[in-house]
Design an enzyme around this catalytic site. Sequence first.
Site, PDB file in Angstrom:
ATOM      1  N   SER A 246      34.885  41.436  45.608  1.00 54.74           N
ATOM      2  CA  SER A 246      36.282  41.236  45.289  1.00 54.74           C
ATOM      3  C   SER A 246      36.838  42.527  44.743  1.00 54.74           C
ATOM      4  CB  SER A 246      36.422  40.124  44.254  1.00 54.74           C
ATOM      5  OG  SER A 246      36.027  40.637  43.000  1.00 54.74           O
ATOM      6  N   LYS A 247      38.119  42.452  44.459  1.00 55.87           N
ATOM      7  CA  LYS A 247      38.798  43.664  43.988  1.00 55.87           C
ATOM      8  C   LYS A 247      38.265  44.083  42.615  1.00 55.87           C
ATOM      9  CE  LYS A 247      41.735  42.173  47.207  1.00 55.87           C
ATOM     10  NZ  LYS A 247      42.544  42.530  48.290  1.00 55.87           N
ATOM     11  N   ARG A 248      37.538  43.158  41.982  1.00 56.81           N
ATOM     12  CA  ARG A 248      37.043  43.487  40.646  1.00 56.81           C
ATOM     13  C   ARG A 248      35.787  44.350  40.694  1.00 56.81           C
ATOM     14  NH1 ARG A 248      38.327  38.286  40.235  1.00 56.81           N
ATOM     15  NH2 ARG A 248      36.186  37.631  40.552  1.00 56.81           N
TER      16      ARG A 248
END
Length: 312
Positions: A246-248
């Site tokens: 994910s973008k995290r």
Amino acid sequence: MSVDGRKTVKTALVVGRFAPSPTGPLHFGSLVAAIGSYCLARQVGGRWLVRMEDLDRLRVVPGAADEILCTLEACGMVWDGPVLYQSRRTARYEAALERLRGTGLIFPCGCSRKEVLASAPHAGEEGPVYPGTCRERIASGRRPRALRIRVPGDRVCYVDGVFGLREQQLSAAVGDFVLRRADGLFAYQLAVVVDDAESGVTQVVRGADLLSSTPRQIFLQSCLGYPVPDHIHLPLALAADGRKISKRDGAAAAVGAELWKALRFLGQPVPKALSKAPPGEIVAWGVEHFQLQRVPAASAATSCLTTSWTKA
Ligand code: GLU
């Protein structure tokens, strides 16, 4: 026949697209979808479009759309025409919904998400299967919340460019699905179908997490009289623990090196010597040499967890 008597062969123009959700900077998984769709469209002289899937305002991160576009530019992946923003296209989705109403397949549903969850006969791969509570008539005393479309019992089949023959029985896998949510937002499934058709997209290349959305989209395309594009789902880049990245996840990395890794991830034998080349050179290699038959049909863990980019 042309005027000089030779046969002219007309080849249909390929129109590909990349449709990121601007919920953060471009991560490695999105870069894989971007480079894959770009190479496949450009190597046959096709068009390549970019669309921002920014319908869900609560998930959109301010500035992310521009950041994604800057990264694409830094990679030398230049798109055709203006970028389409879904948030500016609600009138088009409304018009499509109106046409679908004419088919008699749309019905208002008064169930909350919790109720659907509690009464679903079983959970499909896409979450709880709608049990059909309001299908014939909205439960008495209920106010309409979402709008759903009634799905048939037939199987939807398609041949994916990487994953081969796929089939799904919508009634068993998802049930009557939502086209307009209780909060008034149009569902991704409707927006994507309207946008792809109105942009003339002929080739949908995206992550394998959407393999099971495709039958819903093919069903909507048939209801709306739209052509069905070719579908090519790419393996998903997973984090080391098997999660979808994910973008995290991730840290800064050089765009060129990540592009090189993305092509390798897609099974392409991009020479080692190019790993430090400027992004434009790596993309040019991809356009010339990309072979769909080399793309593995299995998602894999990757150590390339990138969420911010240095322009090297
Ligand atoms: N917006 C979706 C994503 O970022 C992709 C949708 C699509 O390509 O159809 O995962």
